[in-house]
Design a protein around this motif. Sequence first.
Motif, mmCIF file in Angstrom:
data_model
loop_
_atom_site.group_PDB
_atom_site.id
_atom_site.type_symbol
_atom_site.label_atom_id
_atom_site.label_comp_id
_atom_site.label_asym_id
_atom_site.label_seq_id
_atom_site.Cartn_x
_atom_site.Cartn_y
_atom_site.Cartn_z
ATOM 1 N N GLU A 22 0.813 -1.206 0.000
ATOM 2 C CA GLU A 22 0.000 0.000 0.000
ATOM 3 C C GLU A 22 0.860 1.275 0.000
ATOM 4 N N ASP A 23 1.987 1.260 0.745
ATOM 5 C CA ASP A 23 2.847 2.441 0.798
ATOM 6 C C ASP A 23 3.847 2.466 -0.375
ATOM 7 N N ALA A 24 3.764 1.471 -1.274
ATOM 8 C CA ALA A 24 4.609 1.385 -2.461
ATOM 9 C C ALA A 24 6.099 1.321 -2.125
ATOM 10 N N LYS A 25 6.412 0.824 -0.912
ATOM 11 C CA LYS A 25 7.833 0.716 -0.526
ATOM 12 C C LYS A 25 8.311 -0.727 -0.545
ATOM 13 N N ALA A 26 7.367 -1.657 -0.700
ATOM 14 C CA ALA A 26 7.730 -3.080 -0.661
ATOM 15 C C ALA A 26 6.941 -3.843 -1.716
ATOM 16 N N VAL A 27 7.420 -5.058 -2.000
ATOM 17 C CA VAL A 27 6.717 -5.934 -2.934
ATOM 18 C C VAL A 27 6.274 -7.172 -2.163
ATOM 19 N N VAL A 28 5.012 -7.564 -2.357
ATOM 20 C CA VAL A 28 4.473 -8.743 -1.689
ATOM 21 C C VAL A 28 4.360 -9.850 -2.731
ATOM 22 N N VAL A 29 4.933 -11.004 -2.426
ATOM 23 C CA VAL A 29 4.930 -12.139 -3.357
ATOM 24 C C VAL A 29 3.924 -13.163 -2.863
ATOM 25 N N THR A 30 2.996 -13.533 -3.743
ATOM 26 C CA THR A 30 1.912 -14.443 -3.366
ATOM 27 C C THR A 30 1.917 -15.650 -4.302
ATOM 28 N N ASP A 31 1.615 -16.811 -3.740
ATOM 29 C CA ASP A 31 1.356 -17.999 -4.552
ATOM 30 C C ASP A 31 -0.154 -18.004 -4.782
ATOM 31 N N TYR A 32 -0.605 -17.664 -5.990
ATOM 32 C CA TYR A 32 -2.056 -17.452 -6.123
ATOM 33 C C TYR A 32 -2.835 -18.744 -6.271
ATOM 34 N N ILE A 33 -2.179 -19.850 -6.616
ATOM 35 C CA ILE A 33 -2.912 -21.121 -6.624
ATOM 36 C C ILE A 33 -3.141 -21.577 -5.180
ATOM 37 N N ALA A 34 -2.100 -21.484 -4.383
ATOM 38 C CA ALA A 34 -2.235 -21.855 -2.970
ATOM 39 C C ALA A 34 -3.002 -20.790 -2.194
ATOM 40 N N GLY A 35 -3.099 -19.585 -2.767
ATOM 41 C CA GLY A 35 -3.786 -18.503 -2.080
ATOM 42 C C GLY A 35 -3.031 -18.035 -0.849
ATOM 43 N N ALA A 36 -1.703 -18.194 -0.867
ATOM 44 C CA ALA A 36 -0.916 -17.873 0.318
ATOM 45 C C ALA A 36 0.125 -16.805 0.011
ATOM 46 N N THR A 37 0.265 -15.868 0.920
ATOM 47 C CA THR A 37 1.331 -14.886 0.805
ATOM 48 C C THR A 37 2.639 -15.565 1.225
ATOM 49 N N MET A 38 3.659 -15.473 0.376
ATOM 50 C CA MET A 38 4.900 -16.173 0.678
ATOM 51 C C MET A 38 5.880 -15.267 1.418
ATOM 52 N N ARG A 39 6.109 -14.083 0.879
ATOM 53 C CA ARG A 39 7.065 -13.180 1.531
ATOM 54 C C ARG A 39 6.895 -11.776 0.975
ATOM 55 N N ALA A 40 7.586 -10.842 1.596
ATOM 56 C CA ALA A 40 7.610 -9.472 1.108
ATOM 57 C C ALA A 40 9.039 -8.971 1.209
ATOM 58 N N PHE A 41 9.426 -8.102 0.281
ATOM 59 C CA PHE A 41 10.776 -7.543 0.383
ATOM 60 C C PHE A 41 10.749 -6.044 0.149
ATOM 61 N N ASP A 42 11.769 -5.401 0.676
ATOM 62 C CA ASP A 42 11.874 -3.944 0.625
ATOM 63 C C ASP A 42 12.471 -3.517 -0.710
ATOM 64 N N LEU A 43 11.872 -2.517 -1.352
ATOM 65 C CA LEU A 43 12.345 -2.086 -2.674
ATOM 66 C C LEU A 43 13.679 -1.333 -2.592
ATOM 67 N N GLU A 44 13.950 -0.683 -1.457
ATOM 68 C CA GLU A 44 15.181 0.096 -1.341
ATOM 69 C C GLU A 44 16.394 -0.823 -1.184
ATOM 70 N N THR A 45 16.229 -1.852 -0.343
ATOM 71 C CA THR A 45 17.367 -2.716 -0.045
ATOM 72 C C THR A 45 17.303 -4.058 -0.772
ATOM 73 N N GLY A 46 16.115 -4.482 -1.175
ATOM 74 C CA GLY A 46 15.953 -5.797 -1.785
ATOM 75 C C GLY A 46 15.908 -6.916 -0.759
#
Length: 530
Positions: A388-412
């Motif tokens: 929402e704050d556009a500072k991170a990316v959220v990675v989701t497995d959409y078949i499993a319907g599960a959020t896997m992880r999120a990472f920071d765009l500045e540092t990776g």
Amino acid sequence: MPPILEPTFVFELQAPPDANPGGRVVEPGVMFAGSPPMLYVAEPVWNATWGRWFSWHSPTIAASVFLATLLITVWWTRRVGKRPRQVGRMYCRVCNHQLAKPQLKLNEKKRAVWADAESKCPECGVRHKRGPVRGRLRFTRMLPVLLVSPVVLFVCGLVMLATLRFHQRSAWGHGTWPVAGMDKLFGSWALERRSSAMQVQSTRLWRIDPRTNVAEAIGPIDSWGHSFQEFVSPDGRFVVSPVEHGRRLLVVDLKGGERAMYPPEEESRSYFSVERFSIDGTRVFVEKTTFRDSGNLHELMGFEPATGKFETIASVELPPEVRTSGVYTTRSFEFRETPVGIVWVHESSDRNATGRGEETTLRWEASGKTMKRMETSASGSIQTELSEDAKAVVVTDYIAGATMRAFDLETGADLSTVPPIGISQERDRLGPRRIQFVKAGTAIVLSLKGETRSVAELPVSADGWPLGGTQDGRFACGWKERDVAPSWIGRMLGAASKKAPDVRIWDFEKLLDADREVPKGGGTTKISAP
Ligand SMILES: [Zn+2]
């Protein structure tokens, strides 16, 4: 169970000319725009322009001309054969009786003509106004047919070979030529068009006033590409559509009706797709892919329909595509408008046909550096979204319907807590109601008055997209398939009915009580079966 609301207006779109046995329907484009809001519909049709009409009917025209030429040739040959003539003798044009004096005389040009006003053929009694005909060699009499018909037959044959093939039975296949159901008679010897209705698509644009349900045609586009994209500026002023197989963008100014194409010169091997309009509505975000031997350039651009100006927002160099059968490459930008500019992350992957073993490469920029990250999931289904704050990316497995992880765009680097995902377009957030697709064939109306709750269900297409609502929450639109009976010949042959899209409009002012958000009356509503 919330009540099901039937639409207050249904706008029937054109049925495809051939039945698709798989029942596949091309999704129309539907969008509300302007103030007061009007519904814009991009109707997928095969005949919006004369060129498309002619291209679609070319095998039928070629076959008709082929048959007509064949019939004329046979008729001409038989006629010449049944009317023997000797060279230099004169004959009646009607019955082929040989004529001579006293009916004929030679005029000053030494041509045989009727001798006087009373002269006529003694055999049939007809006085043909063009006089007698001189006998010529059989070969000479056949010459027009010998010269013309082979050329016409050859050209028509080529057109038919180029446009028709033997019928291929498949779920995604299309109907037989010239009418659906020919396969019931001829099996695999039946013919079908090489190009399906989907490949010859063009667009007919409509503007519908949802308050009066009056539809107005606002012009054809000689191309198709609206199923999953925005195509009207939020103010209802401009239509933006990729044309020439995506090599250029067509801008239609709906105020004056002017049309312009951008860029002015077509660039070879560059293709555009339209994503969505900016929040302020002045520009549209487009993705541009340039195919090169050394690798591909993928760009996110802002395009101003009023001026035709392009501005590059992000550009990513990609390695050459894997050209193995069964593997296809996807690439897209995930982006968000923020007060400090457009935040983006690029994702690309080579998927095989099942989507298994997918590996997604993410690329973005941080402090002027290009960053890169690989993501995989067990099911091979990866979805990346900006937080929402556009500072991170959220990675989701959409078949499993599960959020896997999120990472920071500045540092990776991975984040220990997953931030909330925003919705990509601020416009969607407004209004007292929201329309949301929940399951195949069903969207729900969420009332945002007080506690958010579902107040009604709307029957829509299985995919649920496109779907939209006006900012004031009064109208919603979607689409659904209807059955269309085959032609009488097709019915006789036992062809299945085909599907065509209907645009559906709901006017919640008529359907819902504004205070309590419950269906009014009972006339147009019905309770769903358990
Ligand atoms: Zn005669």
